[in-house]
Design an enzyme around this catalytic site. Sequence first.
Site, PDB file in Angstrom:
ATOM      1  CG  ASN A  73     -25.552 -33.071  35.137  1.00 50.95           C
ATOM      2  OD1 ASN A  73     -26.555 -33.743  34.939  1.00 50.95           O
ATOM      3  ND2 ASN A  73     -25.567 -31.983  35.883  1.00 50.95           N
ATOM      4  CG  HIS A 126     -23.511 -24.195  37.834  1.00 49.89           C
ATOM      5  ND1 HIS A 126     -23.553 -24.448  36.474  1.00 49.89           N
ATOM      6  CD2 HIS A 126     -23.543 -25.398  38.441  1.00 49.89           C
ATOM      7  CE1 HIS A 126     -23.592 -25.759  36.279  1.00 49.89           C
ATOM      8  NE2 HIS A 126     -23.598 -26.359  37.445  1.00 49.89           N
TER       9      HIS A 126
END
Length: 435
Positions: free
Chosen positions: A307, A338
């Site tokens: 990512n 997150h």
Amino acid sequence: MDWLQLVSLHPVSLYQLVAFPFAVLFNYLCLTDSFSTRARYLFLLAGGGALASAAMGSYSLLVLTPAFCAGVLVSSLGAQEVHRLTFFFQMSWQTLCHLGLHYAEYYLQEPPPVRFYISLSSLMLLTQRVTSLSLDISEGKVEKTPGGTRSRSSLAEHLCKALPYFSYLLFFPALLGGPLCSFQRFRARIQRSNSLYPSISFWALTWRGLQIIGLECLKVALRRLVSPGAGLDDCQQLECVYVMWHTAGLFKLTYYSHWILDDSLLHAAGFGSESGQRPGEEGYVPDADIWMLETTHRISLFTRQWNRSTARWLKRLVFQNSRCWPVLQTFAFSAWWHGLHPGQVFGFLCWAVMVEADYLIHTFATVFFRSWPLQLLYRALAWAHTQLIIAYIMLAVEVRSLSSLWLLCCSYNSAFPMLYCVLLFLLAKRKPKCN
């Protein structure tokens, strides 16, 4: 029968595909002589609002509200204070939304609707764009449009000057997924003349489509290697290692296909990697380099390539501004971003320790393994160990229940990160003193 799973799309992928024709239409209109700069901003902003309403329903307010507030803050605050206040507001809003998810999952024992999960994912991407824009302004990379005095400047004029910010925060090709596109690149593409706007490369889109189909076929084939329902709760000893590798492989293939689809949507709209980058324009960083991720024997390199746009964003936002323990602070913030689920906290902190161990282990390995046969053997063993550790971390991050996390920690799979922890402890004593 399993091949029918290829046409059962994830909800986010379905909405990305729905937005694809509008991205192509936007690219086409930019190539005509009748699509002005303001019309481009409005088209992207209206498309973002429509896509948010279609994909999230009433939960779209969780994204539209902070986007509007962040746009107002960015357009009204000075360069010295814009990043601090927008960061505090955005992370506070996102944390409250994640706490609502925790309340539903752990106390009510009822999973929220899929639209709520989509809104949280979009909100996390919005946080990236908000903080990236505020950093650009505070660092002087983006000059704000000067506004008039309060007596002379009407509300309509203020909204027109803030239109690029609102459009950037909600433009539909990056609303539900995709690599982080900086405001500099976004504005440079919008303000290009019609003759210089990048056209669509249908060969590039076809190649991405073939990659997605290949990855989905691999997922179907990988599912057939393990009996249905197999998990860490019913595996025995070394069989748990195979179950972990298999499950993590499915997660990685899912991520790869999503990233390629998101990259395709941005490319179709004219913001992709092959879209005619000009000298001085900030580069485009796709999220997936599958070959590098699957062949590297370094956990630290895997971390930088996984990512990639998010990794660079975390490096700029946290790592470069940390005076002590920058790796630990970066992964701790990533766990906060997150959502701070127990598995995420454990997984990201474990990941930070593995990266620190990776630096020391490979530094000493280059000294002790000089001959090419030993180097080849070392790389093969390090590659296998890296893949197993990444699989362990991925399962820890993805699990939602404490019981599943406990099963993972008590399985044979914990031997792989524990080995790196022991090597970190032993090699840290021999590390030479240096700045």
